[in-house]
Design a protein around this motif. Structure first.
Motif, PDB file in Angstrom:
ATOM      1  N   LEU A 161     -11.327  70.267  45.248  1.00 19.77           N
ATOM      2  CA  LEU A 161     -11.734  71.664  45.347  1.00 19.77           C
ATOM      3  C   LEU A 161     -11.466  72.344  44.005  1.00 19.77           C
ATOM      4  O   LEU A 161     -10.423  72.133  43.391  1.00 19.77           O
ATOM      5  CB  LEU A 161     -10.940  72.376  46.444  1.00 19.77           C
ATOM      6  CG  LEU A 161     -11.269  72.009  47.886  1.00 19.77           C
ATOM      7  CD1 LEU A 161     -10.208  72.557  48.825  1.00 19.77           C
ATOM      8  CD2 LEU A 161     -12.637  72.541  48.266  1.00 19.77           C
ATOM      9  N   PRO A 162     -12.391  73.167  43.519  1.00 18.45           N
ATOM     10  CA  PRO A 162     -12.182  73.856  42.240  1.00 18.45           C
ATOM     11  C   PRO A 162     -10.956  74.761  42.307  1.00 18.45           C
ATOM     12  O   PRO A 162     -10.596  75.257  43.383  1.00 18.45           O
ATOM     13  CB  PRO A 162     -13.458  74.682  42.069  1.00 18.45           C
ATOM     14  CG  PRO A 162     -14.466  74.033  42.957  1.00 18.45           C
ATOM     15  CD  PRO A 162     -13.689  73.491  44.123  1.00 18.45           C
ATOM     16  N   ASP A 163     -10.307  74.965  41.174  1.00 20.76           N
ATOM     17  CA  ASP A 163      -9.197  75.923  41.164  1.00 20.76           C
ATOM     18  C   ASP A 163      -9.781  77.319  41.392  1.00 20.76           C
ATOM     19  O   ASP A 163     -10.969  77.557  41.130  1.00 20.76           O
ATOM     20  CB  ASP A 163      -8.435  75.851  39.840  1.00 20.76           C
ATOM     21  CG  ASP A 163      -9.275  76.323  38.666  1.00 20.76           C
ATOM     22  OD1 ASP A 163      -9.292  77.538  38.388  1.00 20.76           O
ATOM     23  OD2 ASP A 163      -9.929  75.472  38.031  1.00 20.76           O
ATOM     24  N   PRO A 164      -8.978  78.266  41.895  1.00 20.35           N
ATOM     25  CA  PRO A 164      -9.503  79.580  42.279  1.00 20.35           C
ATOM     26  C   PRO A 164     -10.274  80.303  41.177  1.00 20.35           C
ATOM     27  O   PRO A 164     -11.325  80.887  41.438  1.00 20.35           O
ATOM     28  CB  PRO A 164      -8.238  80.355  42.681  1.00 20.35           C
ATOM     29  CG  PRO A 164      -7.310  79.294  43.171  1.00 20.35           C
ATOM     30  CD  PRO A 164      -7.550  78.131  42.273  1.00 20.35           C
ATOM     31  N   HIS A 165      -9.782  80.276  39.935  1.00 23.49           N
ATOM     32  CA  HIS A 165     -10.460  81.030  38.874  1.00 23.49           C
ATOM     33  C   HIS A 165     -11.789  80.392  38.504  1.00 23.49           C
ATOM     34  O   HIS A 165     -12.789  81.095  38.266  1.00 23.49           O
ATOM     35  CB  HIS A 165      -9.574  81.170  37.649  1.00 23.49           C
ATOM     36  CG  HIS A 165     -10.097  82.169  36.660  1.00 23.49           C
ATOM     37  ND1 HIS A 165     -10.807  81.807  35.539  1.00 23.49           N
ATOM     38  CD2 HIS A 165     -10.062  83.545  36.657  1.00 23.49           C
ATOM     39  CE1 HIS A 165     -11.165  82.899  34.876  1.00 23.49           C
ATOM     40  NE2 HIS A 165     -10.733  83.960  35.528  1.00 23.49           N
ATOM     41  N   SER A 166     -11.829  79.069  38.447  1.00 26.58           N
ATOM     42  CA  SER A 166     -13.091  78.386  38.165  1.00 26.58           C
ATOM     43  C   SER A 166     -14.107  78.682  39.260  1.00 26.58           C
ATOM     44  O   SER A 166     -15.305  78.890  38.991  1.00 26.58           O
ATOM     45  CB  SER A 166     -12.879  76.873  38.059  1.00 26.58           C
ATOM     46  OG  SER A 166     -12.050  76.556  36.955  1.00 26.58           O
ATOM     47  N   ALA A 167     -13.633  78.712  40.499  1.00 27.84           N
ATOM     48  CA  ALA A 167     -14.513  79.033  41.624  1.00 27.84           C
ATOM     49  C   ALA A 167     -15.023  80.460  41.510  1.00 27.84           C
ATOM     50  O   ALA A 167     -16.197  80.746  41.806  1.00 27.84           O
ATOM     51  CB  ALA A 167     -13.767  78.837  42.940  1.00 27.84           C
ATOM     52  N   TYR A 168     -14.155  81.376  41.077  1.00 27.85           N
ATOM     53  CA  TYR A 168     -14.547  82.776  40.905  1.00 27.85           C
ATOM     54  C   TYR A 168     -15.645  82.917  39.857  1.00 27.85           C
ATOM     55  O   TYR A 168     -16.657  83.607  40.084  1.00 27.85           O
ATOM     56  CB  TYR A 168     -13.328  83.609  40.507  1.00 27.85           C
ATOM     57  CG  TYR A 168     -13.663  84.991  40.009  1.00 27.85           C
ATOM     58  CD1 TYR A 168     -14.058  85.991  40.889  1.00 27.85           C
ATOM     59  CD2 TYR A 168     -13.590  85.290  38.642  1.00 27.85           C
ATOM     60  CE1 TYR A 168     -14.384  87.263  40.433  1.00 27.85           C
ATOM     61  CE2 TYR A 168     -13.907  86.547  38.177  1.00 27.85           C
ATOM     62  CZ  TYR A 168     -14.304  87.531  39.063  1.00 27.85           C
ATOM     63  OH  TYR A 168     -14.625  88.786  38.611  1.00 27.85           O
ATOM     64  N   ILE A 169     -15.483  82.247  38.717  1.00 30.94           N
ATOM     65  CA  ILE A 169     -16.492  82.303  37.654  1.00 30.94           C
ATOM     66  C   ILE A 169     -17.817  81.743  38.154  1.00 30.94           C
ATOM     67  O   ILE A 169     -18.891  82.302  37.900  1.00 30.94           O
ATOM     68  CB  ILE A 169     -16.017  81.514  36.424  1.00 30.94           C
ATOM     69  CG1 ILE A 169     -14.752  82.152  35.837  1.00 30.94           C
ATOM     70  CG2 ILE A 169     -17.123  81.442  35.379  1.00 30.94           C
ATOM     71  CD1 ILE A 169     -14.930  83.573  35.370  1.00 30.94           C
ATOM     72  N   GLU A 170     -17.741  80.643  38.892  1.00 27.76           N
ATOM     73  CA  GLU A 170     -18.959  80.038  39.437  1.00 27.76           C
ATOM     74  C   GLU A 170     -19.655  80.997  40.398  1.00 27.76           C
ATOM     75  O   GLU A 170     -20.882  81.146  40.355  1.00 27.76           O
ATOM     76  CB  GLU A 170     -18.616  78.733  40.151  1.00 27.76           C
ATOM     77  CG  GLU A 170     -19.824  78.017  40.720  1.00 27.76           C
ATOM     78  CD  GLU A 170     -19.467  76.730  41.455  1.00 27.76           C
ATOM     79  OE1 GLU A 170     -20.393  76.069  41.968  1.00 27.76           O
ATOM     80  OE2 GLU A 170     -18.268  76.397  41.532  1.00 27.76           O
ATOM     81  N   ALA A 171     -18.885  81.643  41.262  1.00 32.45           N
ATOM     82  CA  ALA A 171     -19.462  82.568  42.242  1.00 32.45           C
ATOM     83  C   ALA A 171     -20.123  83.760  41.559  1.00 32.45           C
ATOM     84  O   ALA A 171     -21.172  84.241  41.994  1.00 32.45           O
ATOM     85  CB  ALA A 171     -18.381  83.044  43.207  1.00 32.45           C
TER      86      ALA A 171
END
Length: 204
Positions: A102-112
């Protein structure tokens, strides 16, 4: 003296699964006892105290598989000279679980924030990113400063990650996808009103 975690009497047909967890917890603490001998017996001076701690860990770590618990314990032994806390054990379980990709939270945020519309057709690194973004509201993510939006996204994302680790399968909502149509920009007053509504809905 053997400190084992007792099995509750009168269990149902789900007992074998619970037995696997109980066995894993007992193995984890056996490893800790052998490797952190002095620290271990200083922290758990009585059998009753050790049993209570095991029950606490059993409840908090049940979202991970028994195999993950053992992998995490071995990782701790290889990386730390100190008897771990429950918090440390959870962090190691997360990094050694079957869903560790699972992506780390910040990487997931940037992707979103950067994903184009329609969102459901975007090639997400993991469906959990999509669901966390949708739960936050795409407009909120794209129009709010990171200092405002990221804490909200992180909380939602971690909630969805917990559900995935617990075994829930999250799929992309491919049906009824509507092509994105640019919206007329809102004025400042309307932006503030919408942001306040989003904060109220997200309990900020």
């Amino acid at each position: 003296m053997k400190h084992s975690l007792p099995t509750e009497a009168g269990q149902t047909k789900e007992a074998p699964k619970r037995e696997h967890y109980i066995d894993a917890i007992n193995q984890v603490f056996a490893l800790f006892r052998l490797n952190y001998h002095a620290q271990f017996f200083k922290a758990f001076s009585t059998e009753a105290e050790l049993t209570q701690i095991k029950k606490l860990w059993l409840g908090e770590l049940a979202r991970f598989t028994p195999e993950t618990l053992l992998r995490a314990a071995k990782s701790i032994l290889e990386s730390s000279d100190f008897l771990p806390t429950l918090h440390t054990m959870i962090r190691h379980c997360e990094s050694h679980s079957d869903t560790a990709k699972l992506p780390d939270p910040h990487s997931a945020y940037i992707e979103a924030c950067r994903a184009p519309s329609p969102k459901a057709r975007y090639r997400w690194s993991h469906p959990v990113v999509y669901h966390a973004g949708k739960a936050c509201d795409w407009y909120f993510l794209q129009t709010s400063a990171e200092s405002v939006a990221y804490p909200v996204f992180k909380r939602k994302y971690q909630d969805f990650c917990e559900r995935v680790r617990a075994g829930e399968e999250l799929a992309l909502e491919l049906e009824n996808v509507i092509e994105h149509k640019p919206q007329t920009p809102l004025n400042k007053a309307e932006n503030i009103k919408r942001l306040n509504m989003l904060r109220e809905n997200l309990e900020l």
